[in-house]
Scaffold this motif. Structure first.
Motif, PDB file in Angstrom:
ATOM      1  N   ALA A  18       0.830  -1.203   0.000  1.00  0.00           N
ATOM      2  CA  ALA A  18       0.000   0.000   0.000  1.00  0.00           C
ATOM      3  C   ALA A  18       0.868   1.258   0.000  1.00  0.00           C
ATOM      4  O   ALA A  18       0.520   2.269  -0.626  1.00  0.00           O
ATOM      5  N   MET A  19       2.012   1.208   0.680  1.00  0.00           N
ATOM      6  CA  MET A  19       2.943   2.339   0.664  1.00  0.00           C
ATOM      7  C   MET A  19       3.483   2.574  -0.740  1.00  0.00           C
ATOM      8  O   MET A  19       3.572   3.718  -1.203  1.00  0.00           O
ATOM      9  N   ARG A  21       2.105   1.749  -3.602  1.00  0.00           N
ATOM     10  CA  ARG A  21       1.019   2.286  -4.448  1.00  0.00           C
ATOM     11  C   ARG A  21       0.809   3.772  -4.163  1.00  0.00           C
ATOM     12  O   ARG A  21       0.650   4.577  -5.094  1.00  0.00           O
ATOM     13  N   HIS A  22       0.764   4.120  -2.895  1.00  0.00           N
ATOM     14  CA  HIS A  22       0.512   5.510  -2.519  1.00  0.00           C
ATOM     15  C   HIS A  22       1.587   6.431  -3.092  1.00  0.00           C
ATOM     16  O   HIS A  22       1.273   7.478  -3.668  1.00  0.00           O
ATOM     17  N   GLU A  25       1.411   6.934  -6.864  1.00  0.00           N
ATOM     18  CA  GLU A  25       0.233   7.656  -7.330  1.00  0.00           C
ATOM     19  C   GLU A  25       0.173   9.100  -6.847  1.00  0.00           C
ATOM     20  O   GLU A  25      -0.705   9.852  -7.278  1.00  0.00           O
ATOM     21  N   CYS A  26       1.090   9.495  -5.943  1.00  0.00           N
ATOM     22  CA  CYS A  26       1.019  10.855  -5.418  1.00  0.00           C
ATOM     23  C   CYS A  26       1.479  11.867  -6.472  1.00  0.00           C
ATOM     24  O   CYS A  26       2.075  11.502  -7.492  1.00  0.00           O
ATOM     25  N   ALA A 225      -4.679   0.585   2.861  1.00  0.00           N
ATOM     26  CA  ALA A 225      -4.704   1.892   2.192  1.00  0.00           C
ATOM     27  C   ALA A 225      -5.066   3.008   3.157  1.00  0.00           C
ATOM     28  O   ALA A 225      -4.463   4.094   3.122  1.00  0.00           O
ATOM     29  N   GLU A 226      -6.035   2.761   4.030  1.00  0.00           N
ATOM     30  CA  GLU A 226      -6.428   3.783   5.003  1.00  0.00           C
ATOM     31  C   GLU A 226      -5.281   4.098   5.960  1.00  0.00           C
ATOM     32  O   GLU A 226      -4.998   5.263   6.257  1.00  0.00           O
ATOM     33  N   VAL A 228      -2.053   3.681   5.471  1.00  0.00           N
ATOM     34  CA  VAL A 228      -0.977   4.347   4.747  1.00  0.00           C
ATOM     35  C   VAL A 228      -1.342   5.794   4.416  1.00  0.00           C
ATOM     36  O   VAL A 228      -0.500   6.697   4.517  1.00  0.00           O
ATOM     37  N   ASN A 229      -2.579   6.038   4.029  1.00  0.00           N
ATOM     38  CA  ASN A 229      -3.008   7.412   3.753  1.00  0.00           C
ATOM     39  C   ASN A 229      -2.808   8.294   4.977  1.00  0.00           C
ATOM     40  O   ASN A 229      -2.338   9.438   4.872  1.00  0.00           O
ATOM     41  N   PHE A 232       1.120   8.703   5.675  1.00  0.00           N
ATOM     42  CA  PHE A 232       1.799   9.590   4.736  1.00  0.00           C
ATOM     43  C   PHE A 232       1.250  11.018   4.783  1.00  0.00           C
ATOM     44  O   PHE A 232       1.853  11.933   4.199  1.00  0.00           O
TER      45      PHE A 232
END
Length: 256
Positions: A18-19, A21-22, A25-26, A225-226, A228-229, A232
């Motif tokens: 998830a990290m 991906r984040h 995509e940032c 995902a939650e 990691v969001n 970050f």
């Protein structure tokens, strides 16, 4: 997040994936994002991401094979050149598990090799990865003098857990290896922050919450995902005053 060169361990699934991906995509993705895992050939999700993101580099790493760390450093150096490594995220981890149980193991059934294995992966590996990457972290700190001390300049994030805290002791007590390893990781984080304050390298331990992963089980209250969001969103706000501390994924301070 605006971090140039990043390495994440345990990146083939759960929080690590998830990290990755984040960051990809940032709005300002890393120039180089190194994702390590034990078996890249089986890391299907990572391989698919690498097909469309040339800045993603997948590298084989068994965390307990400490003799492989110098080779890993040379590989990362070949990607980052003279820029150094801005951010090392020690995410890879393990936990003792009794069959049919979420995690944990009664002391009567806890084999010494299992206990050692958990400490090697969760505590020894993060410490010795920092040791291996110190030259690249120092290089990044030196190259980015105009930036404040923090993850964008040169930093290490150790993924910890509330289960390793004394003041926040909660849940089943029979998670001896995991609890001990995360408590030790917290102390390692504090010691490193004090030791390398002079080099302007930032260190923080972060509790990701109870996350729905293979380790945390489906009972977790956050998806990867939650979690990691939140992390970050928190990490860029941390300053030199937070170095050597334990924070929660939402930025709140936690008891040791």
């Amino acid at each position: 997040m605006n971090v140039k060169n990043v390495l994440i361990t345990g990146a083939n699934r759960g929080i690590g994936l998830a990290m990755v991906r984040h960051l990809l995509e940032c709005s300002t993705p890393p120039t180089t994002l190194v994702a390590t895992c034990r078996d890249p050939a089986k890391a299907d999700d990572l391989q698919k991401l690498a097909e469309s993101h040339k800045n993603l580099k997948i590298v084989k790493l068994e965390l307990k094979n400490f003799s492989d760390y110098p080779k890993l450093v040379e590989t990362v150096k070949s990607y980052t050149g003279s820029e150094g490594l801005n951010l090392l995220i020690n995410n890879g981890g393990t936990c003792e598990k009794k069959p049919g149980q979420l995690f944990g193991m009664p002391l009567e059934e806890l084999d010494v090799e299992v206990f050692r294995d958990v400490l090697d992966v969760n505590t020894t590996a993060p410490l010795y990865l920092v040791k291996a990457f110190l030259p690249l972290l120092k290089k990044a700190a030196e190259n980015n003098k105009s930036k404040p001390v923090g993850i964008s300049r040169a930093g290490v994030v150790n993924v910890s857990s509330i289960l390793g805290t004394m003041g926040g002791f909660t849940g089943n007590p029979d998670i001896y290896g995991y609890r001990a390893s995360k408590a030790a990781l917290n102390m390692v984080t504090k010691a490193l922050a004090e030791d390398y304050k002079k080099d302007d390298i930032f260190f923080v331990a972060i509790h990701p919450g109870w996350v729905q992963t293979d380790l945390g089980s489906e009972a977790g209250y956050l998806t990867s995902a939650e979690s990691v969001n939140h992390m970050f969103a928190t990490l860029p706000t941390l300053t030199v005053e937070h170095s050597g501390t334990l924070v929660s994924y939402d930025g709140s301070a936690m008891e040791w």
